[in-house]
Enzyme design. Structure first.
Site, short mmCIF file in Angstrom:
data_model
loop_
_atom_site.label_atom_id
_atom_site.label_comp_id
_atom_site.label_asym_id
_atom_site.label_seq_id
_atom_site.Cartn_x
_atom_site.Cartn_y
_atom_site.Cartn_z
N CYS A 232 -3.74 -9.44 6.86
CA CYS A 232 -3.51 -11.00 7.21
C CYS A 232 -2.09 -11.43 7.21
O CYS A 232 -1.17 -10.71 6.05
CB CYS A 232 -4.07 -11.80 6.09
SG CYS A 232 -5.98 -11.36 5.85
N CYS B 160 -3.49 -2.86 2.42
CA CYS B 160 -4.84 -3.50 2.72
C CYS B 160 -4.95 -3.26 4.23
O CYS B 160 -3.92 -3.82 4.85
CB CYS B 160 -4.73 -4.97 2.36
SG CYS B 160 -6.33 -5.60 2.89
N CYS C 110 -7.02 -10.00 -12.84
CA CYS C 110 -6.98 -10.00 -11.30
C CYS C 110 -6.64 -8.55 -10.88
O CYS C 110 -5.59 -8.20 -11.10
CB CYS C 110 -5.70 -11.06 -10.70
SG CYS C 110 -5.77 -11.04 -8.82
N CYS D 149 -1.20 -11.73 -5.03
CA CYS D 149 -1.42 -10.50 -3.93
C CYS D 149 -0.27 -9.71 -3.58
O CYS D 149 0.12 -9.80 -2.34
CB CYS D 149 -2.09 -10.82 -2.68
SG CYS D 149 -3.09 -10.03 -2.09
N LEU E 240 -11.88 -17.81 3.58
CA LEU E 240 -12.25 -18.26 4.83
C LEU E 240 -10.89 -18.74 5.75
O LEU E 240 -10.80 -18.31 6.79
CB LEU E 240 -13.06 -19.71 4.62
CG LEU E 240 -13.87 -20.25 5.66
CD1 LEU E 240 -14.78 -19.16 6.27
CD2 LEU E 240 -14.70 -21.37 5.27
N SER F 77 -13.89 -10.85 -4.06
CA SER F 77 -13.27 -11.88 -2.97
C SER F 77 -13.30 -10.79 -1.57
O SER F 77 -12.55 -9.84 -1.91
CB SER F 77 -12.00 -12.16 -3.43
OG SER F 77 -11.17 -13.05 -2.39
N GLU G 231 -0.77 -3.46 -8.41
CA GLU G 231 -0.67 -4.49 -9.59
C GLU G 231 -1.64 -4.96 -9.80
O GLU G 231 -3.04 -5.15 -9.51
CB GLU G 231 0.48 -5.46 -9.05
CG GLU G 231 -0.14 -5.95 -7.87
CD GLU G 231 1.03 -6.66 -7.21
OE1 GLU G 231 2.18 -6.29 -7.28
OE2 GLU G 231 0.90 -7.84 -6.82
N CYS H 159 0.03 -12.49 3.83
CA CYS H 159 -0.36 -11.79 2.44
C CYS H 159 0.76 -10.64 2.46
O CYS H 159 0.97 -9.83 3.39
CB CYS H 159 -1.79 -11.28 2.45
SG CYS H 159 -1.94 -10.39 1.40
#
Ligand code: SAH
Ligand code: SF4
Length: 349
Positions: free
Chosen positions: A114, A110, A103, A334, A216, A192, A90, A117
């Protein structure tokens, strides 16, 4: 059929030369793609026979839009694209007065995983090719042109970890800058990353004036090991010096992203640790209120507590901004549109 975007500048020039076309045709074709031509037939200043041959040899885009959503009264739009091989990714366009930001996604899923996410929840699919990244921008530019707008900024904050698909991402940044295509300067590009330290060093050596954003989210290893699992491999003691070195070599301030998870990383202790970790002169902190994701244990903070947390960080001398919550209804954080599409059976993984 081969997407025309997959041809490098020299491949396209060679293909045209084989057909005895003058050298400037490659720039003409790129120009039409950048201006959002809907078909090869639309490329009016090319000879009709060449247009027909192009149409018989190439697809205009490597992407097939399959689903769209919109939010913020149309200011935020999101498109889900099907790639060759069936995966979907997307891209989100955010319209502001005087600028439009895309974006962009760099991977299907991924590998970092995380736990807050949406992208990190699913299995990793594959890396995108550089032209699949660029085609997201070409398609966004086409849609924006129809509205009388121009695509001005690109942020690698969609699906995937850009540093884990390094070569394609760097190639795509160079291709976005091509003045014949979109002419988006690397100065208007943000990459990023969750913190792949060796790639940060490599990027510093590319001579590309992009902005680096470090996700971070925690300023102590114990918490960051959980929130951004790659921290176990590249802990804060390596990440922050690498980011500082990037800032020193590029002369560009690094931006630190901090997804605010209520009660998890927004306490006085977190603000203090962050104040100790970063050097005010070279850093900028961007707080992103958590956009809730189904199946995660995290909660969104309320506005007041985000403001209070920002104040506490500011009191340590750091520069802080709070990201607006653009696109909540568009599932804009995301991987969330894709997650919904898969849940509802509108797309495959
Ligand atoms: N993988 C890269 C780039 C994509 S994520 C990275 O992690 O930096 C872009 C940003 O969106 C990251 O800062 C990420 O932590 C944040 N993000 C992911 N899920 C989110 C959510 N549900 N709400 C708010 N921000 C989120
Ligand atoms: Fe990957 Fe970034 Fe999501 Fe983490 S936040 S899982 S690194 S896309």
């Amino acid at each position: 059929m081969t997407p025309i975007s997959s041809l490098s500048r020299s491949d396209l020039a060679a293909w045209l030369a084989e057909r005895s076309q003058p050298g400037y045709r490659a720039a003409q074709v790129k120009g039409w793609l950048g201006r959002g031509a809907g078909s090869f037939a639309d490329m009016h200043d090319l000879p009709a026979a060449l247009r027909a041959e192009l149409a018989g040899s190439f697809r205009l885009s490597s992407l097939d839009p399959v689903l769209q959503s919109s939010a913020d009264g149309g200011a935020t739009t999101k498109v889900l694209y099907q790639l060759d091989g069936g995966y979907t990714v997307e891209a989100v366009v955010m319209r502001y007065p005087g600028r439009s930001t895309l974006c962009i996604s760099s991977q299907v899923g991924c590998p970092v995983g995380c736990p807050f996410c949406a992208t990190g929840q699913g299995p990793f699919g594959r890396n995108l090719k550089s032209w699949e990244i660029v085609d997201q921008a070409v398609d966004a530019a086409r849609r924006l042109t129809e509205e009388g707008r121009r695509l001005s900024h690109v942020v690698f904050m969609g699906m995937g970890e850009p540093m884990a698909n390094y070569a394609a991402v760097v190639d795509s940044v160079r291709a976005l800058a091509d003045a014949d295509l979109l002419g988006i300067s690397p100065r208007r590009v943000v990459i990023s990353t969750a913190g792949l330290v060796p790639r940060i060093g490599q990027l510093a050596g590319e001579g590309l004036p992009v902005t680096l954003a470090i996700s971070l989210h925690a300023a102590r290893d114990e918490l960051r090991d959980v929130l951004v699992p790659i921290n176990r491999k590249y802990p804060l003691g390596e990440l922050v010096p690498a980011a500082r070195d990037f800032a020193a070599r590029s002369g560009r301030r690094v931006s630190y992203e901090w997804v605010v998870l209520a009660g998890v990383n927004d306490t006085d202790r977190d603000a203090e640790e962050l104040g100790r970790l970063l050097e005010p002169r070279l850093a900028h902190v961007n707080l992103i209120p958590f956009n809730p994701v189904n199946g995660t244990p995290y909660q969104a903070p309320d506005r007041r507590s985000v403001k209070a947390f920002a104040e506490r960080i500011r009191s340590h001398g750091l520069n802080v901004t709070i990201r607006d919550t653009r696109g909540r209804e568009a599932d804009a954080a995301c991987g969330q549109l894709r997650a919904r599409a898969i849940r509802e059976g509108a797309a495959t993984a």
